[in-house]
Motif scaffolding. Sequence first.
Motif, PDB file in Angstrom:
ATOM      1  N   GLY A  33      57.396 -12.845 -42.865  1.00 40.37           N
ATOM      2  CA  GLY A  33      58.204 -11.656 -42.614  1.00 40.37           C
ATOM      3  C   GLY A  33      59.359 -11.539 -43.603  1.00 40.37           C
ATOM      4  O   GLY A  33      59.647 -10.459 -44.111  1.00 40.37           O
ATOM      5  N   LEU A  34      60.017 -12.663 -43.869  1.00 41.39           N
ATOM      6  CA  LEU A  34      61.124 -12.645 -44.836  1.00 41.39           C
ATOM      7  C   LEU A  34      60.635 -12.354 -46.249  1.00 41.39           C
ATOM      8  O   LEU A  34      61.258 -11.592 -46.987  1.00 41.39           O
ATOM      9  CB  LEU A  34      61.875 -13.975 -44.804  1.00 41.39           C
ATOM     10  N   LEU A  35      59.509 -12.939 -46.629  1.00 41.23           N
ATOM     11  CA  LEU A  35      58.968 -12.651 -47.961  1.00 41.23           C
ATOM     12  C   LEU A  35      58.518 -11.201 -48.057  1.00 41.23           C
ATOM     13  O   LEU A  35      58.645 -10.579 -49.111  1.00 41.23           O
ATOM     14  CB  LEU A  35      57.828 -13.617 -48.295  1.00 41.23           C
ATOM     15  N   GLY A  36      58.023 -10.653 -46.959  1.00 43.07           N
ATOM     16  CA  GLY A  36      57.685  -9.231 -46.922  1.00 43.07           C
ATOM     17  C   GLY A  36      58.919  -8.378 -47.129  1.00 43.07           C
ATOM     18  O   GLY A  36      58.868  -7.325 -47.776  1.00 43.07           O
ATOM     19  N   MET A  37      60.036  -8.837 -46.593  1.00 41.89           N
ATOM     20  CA  MET A  37      61.302  -8.136 -46.781  1.00 41.89           C
ATOM     21  C   MET A  37      61.653  -8.099 -48.262  1.00 41.89           C
ATOM     22  O   MET A  37      62.135  -7.097 -48.780  1.00 41.89           O
ATOM     23  CB  MET A  37      62.399  -8.853 -45.978  1.00 41.89           C
ATOM     24  N   LEU A  38      61.394  -9.195 -48.975  1.00 39.00           N
ATOM     25  CA  LEU A  38      61.693  -9.271 -50.405  1.00 39.00           C
ATOM     26  C   LEU A  38      60.664  -8.545 -51.258  1.00 39.00           C
ATOM     27  O   LEU A  38      60.893  -8.322 -52.445  1.00 39.00           O
ATOM     28  CB  LEU A  38      61.757 -10.734 -50.849  1.00 39.00           C
ATOM     29  N   ALA A  39      59.533  -8.178 -50.660  1.00 34.21           N
ATOM     30  CA  ALA A  39      58.466  -7.530 -51.426  1.00 34.21           C
ATOM     31  C   ALA A  39      58.842  -6.121 -51.871  1.00 34.21           C
ATOM     32  O   ALA A  39      58.283  -5.614 -52.835  1.00 34.21           O
ATOM     33  CB  ALA A  39      57.176  -7.497 -50.608  1.00 34.21           C
ATOM     34  N   PRO A  41      60.888  -3.582 -53.865  1.00 36.16           N
ATOM     35  CA  PRO A  41      61.747  -3.713 -55.054  1.00 36.16           C
ATOM     36  C   PRO A  41      63.205  -3.332 -54.825  1.00 36.16           C
ATOM     37  O   PRO A  41      64.104  -3.993 -55.356  1.00 36.16           O
ATOM     38  CB  PRO A  41      61.099  -2.770 -56.070  1.00 36.16           C
ATOM     39  N   VAL A  42      63.474  -2.313 -54.040  1.00 37.06           N
ATOM     40  CA  VAL A  42      64.865  -1.920 -53.811  1.00 37.06           C
ATOM     41  C   VAL A  42      65.584  -3.014 -53.023  1.00 37.06           C
ATOM     42  O   VAL A  42      66.707  -3.404 -53.367  1.00 37.06           O
ATOM     43  CB  VAL A  42      64.968  -0.547 -53.104  1.00 37.06           C
ATOM     44  N   ARG A  43      64.943  -3.533 -51.987  1.00 30.70           N
ATOM     45  CA  ARG A  43      65.589  -4.582 -51.184  1.00 30.70           C
ATOM     46  C   ARG A  43      65.836  -5.835 -52.012  1.00 30.70           C
ATOM     47  O   ARG A  43      66.923  -6.421 -51.941  1.00 30.70           O
ATOM     48  CB  ARG A  43      64.754  -4.906 -49.952  1.00 30.70           C
ATOM     49  N   SER A  44      64.860  -6.266 -52.797  1.00 25.12           N
ATOM     50  CA  SER A  44      65.065  -7.479 -53.593  1.00 25.12           C
ATOM     51  C   SER A  44      66.143  -7.259 -54.647  1.00 25.12           C
ATOM     52  O   SER A  44      66.973  -8.141 -54.892  1.00 25.12           O
ATOM     53  CB  SER A  44      63.756  -7.957 -54.226  1.00 25.12           C
ATOM     54  N   ARG A  45      66.186  -6.085 -55.249  1.00 28.22           N
ATOM     55  CA  ARG A  45      67.208  -5.802 -56.253  1.00 28.22           C
ATOM     56  C   ARG A  45      68.598  -5.740 -55.621  1.00 28.22           C
ATOM     57  O   ARG A  45      69.582  -6.155 -56.239  1.00 28.22           O
ATOM     58  CB  ARG A  45      66.877  -4.502 -56.985  1.00 28.22           C
ATOM     59  N   ILE A  46      68.688  -5.249 -54.397  1.00 29.04           N
ATOM     60  CA  ILE A  46      69.971  -5.233 -53.695  1.00 29.04           C
ATOM     61  C   ILE A  46      70.479  -6.662 -53.511  1.00 29.04           C
ATOM     62  O   ILE A  46      71.660  -6.949 -53.732  1.00 29.04           O
ATOM     63  CB  ILE A  46      69.865  -4.506 -52.334  1.00 29.04           C
ATOM     64  N   VAL A  72      68.898   3.222 -50.906  1.00 28.32           N
ATOM     65  CA  VAL A  72      69.767   2.069 -50.683  1.00 28.32           C
ATOM     66  C   VAL A  72      70.111   1.940 -49.203  1.00 28.32           C
ATOM     67  O   VAL A  72      70.049   0.844 -48.645  1.00 28.32           O
ATOM     68  CB  VAL A  72      71.051   2.173 -51.542  1.00 28.32           C
ATOM     69  N   SER A  73      70.442   3.036 -48.562  1.00 28.47           N
ATOM     70  CA  SER A  73      70.810   2.995 -47.137  1.00 28.47           C
ATOM     71  C   SER A  73      69.676   2.447 -46.284  1.00 28.47           C
ATOM     72  O   SER A  73      69.897   1.608 -45.407  1.00 28.47           O
ATOM     73  CB  SER A  73      71.202   4.389 -46.645  1.00 28.47           C
ATOM     74  N   TYR A  74      68.465   2.929 -46.543  1.00 28.21           N
ATOM     75  CA  TYR A  74      67.323   2.446 -45.755  1.00 28.21           C
ATOM     76  C   TYR A  74      67.073   0.965 -46.027  1.00 28.21           C
ATOM     77  O   TYR A  74      66.846   0.178 -45.097  1.00 28.21           O
ATOM     78  CB  TYR A  74      66.068   3.265 -46.053  1.00 28.21           C
ATOM     79  N   ALA A  75      67.134   0.568 -47.292  1.00 25.82           N
ATOM     80  CA  ALA A  75      66.914  -0.839 -47.639  1.00 25.82           C
ATOM     81  C   ALA A  75      67.973  -1.725 -46.986  1.00 25.82           C
ATOM     82  O   ALA A  75      67.657  -2.799 -46.457  1.00 25.82           O
ATOM     83  CB  ALA A  75      66.923  -1.014 -49.152  1.00 25.82           C
ATOM     84  N   LEU A  76      69.227  -1.272 -46.995  1.00 21.81           N
ATOM     85  CA  LEU A  76      70.293  -2.043 -46.358  1.00 21.81           C
ATOM     86  C   LEU A  76      70.089  -2.151 -44.857  1.00 21.81           C
ATOM     87  O   LEU A  76      70.374  -3.189 -44.252  1.00 21.81           O
ATOM     88  CB  LEU A  76      71.660  -1.427 -46.665  1.00 21.81           C
ATOM     89  N   LYS A  77      69.592  -1.090 -44.242  1.00 22.16           N
ATOM     90  CA  LYS A  77      69.305  -1.137 -42.807  1.00 22.16           C
ATOM     91  C   LYS A  77      68.295  -2.240 -42.509  1.00 22.16           C
ATOM     92  O   LYS A  77      68.469  -3.034 -41.582  1.00 22.16           O
ATOM     93  CB  LYS A  77      68.766   0.212 -42.335  1.00 22.16           C
ATOM     94  N   MET A  78      67.243  -2.311 -43.319  1.00 24.80           N
ATOM     95  CA  MET A  78      66.217  -3.338 -43.123  1.00 24.80           C
ATOM     96  C   MET A  78      66.783  -4.738 -43.372  1.00 24.80           C
ATOM     97  O   MET A  78      66.501  -5.674 -42.621  1.00 24.80           O
ATOM     98  CB  MET A  78      65.023  -3.077 -44.049  1.00 24.80           C
ATOM     99  N   LEU A  79      67.594  -4.882 -44.403  1.00 23.52           N
ATOM    100  CA  LEU A  79      68.201  -6.176 -44.713  1.00 23.52           C
ATOM    101  C   LEU A  79      69.188  -6.602 -43.631  1.00 23.52           C
ATOM    102  O   LEU A  79      69.296  -7.794 -43.325  1.00 23.52           O
ATOM    103  CB  LEU A  79      68.886  -6.125 -46.084  1.00 23.52           C
TER     104      LEU A  79
END
Length: 127
Positions: A33-39, A41-46, A72-79
């Motif tokens: 699940g965590l690696l999926g989070m990093l999959a 590109p926007v989330r990993s770049r953040i 960015v907002s959506y990616a931050l929500k997921m992170l």
Amino acid sequence: MATRDHDHPVSPERVGAARAGVLSVGDAGRLGGLLGMLADPVRSRILFALGAADELCVGDLALALEVSEDQVSYALKMLRLAALVTFRKEGRVVFYRLSDGFPHQLLEHCLRELLTIAVPGSDDAGA
């Protein structure tokens, strides 16, 4: 230890070592699940941007990553849901940073090293 039919002899020592070093099913699921989070590109770049700049607001992250504030907002929500980032408010501006205990060394060493060995278009993946 149950043995199975193989085209080659079974190495009980190696099988035992592999079993001793393998993740539990639950931990493997969490890691997946965590690696999926990093999959994404926007989330990993953040994560890399926050590691480099300590903390940034949505607008600054969007400028740094050259993506929209909505992305960015959506990616931050997921992170945030994964507890990988935290935030603080200063008036109406929200600043994001990596969570306490976030393994900065993982980003800077392991993930960057993976980029160097995982050559795009490599045919060695099946070898």
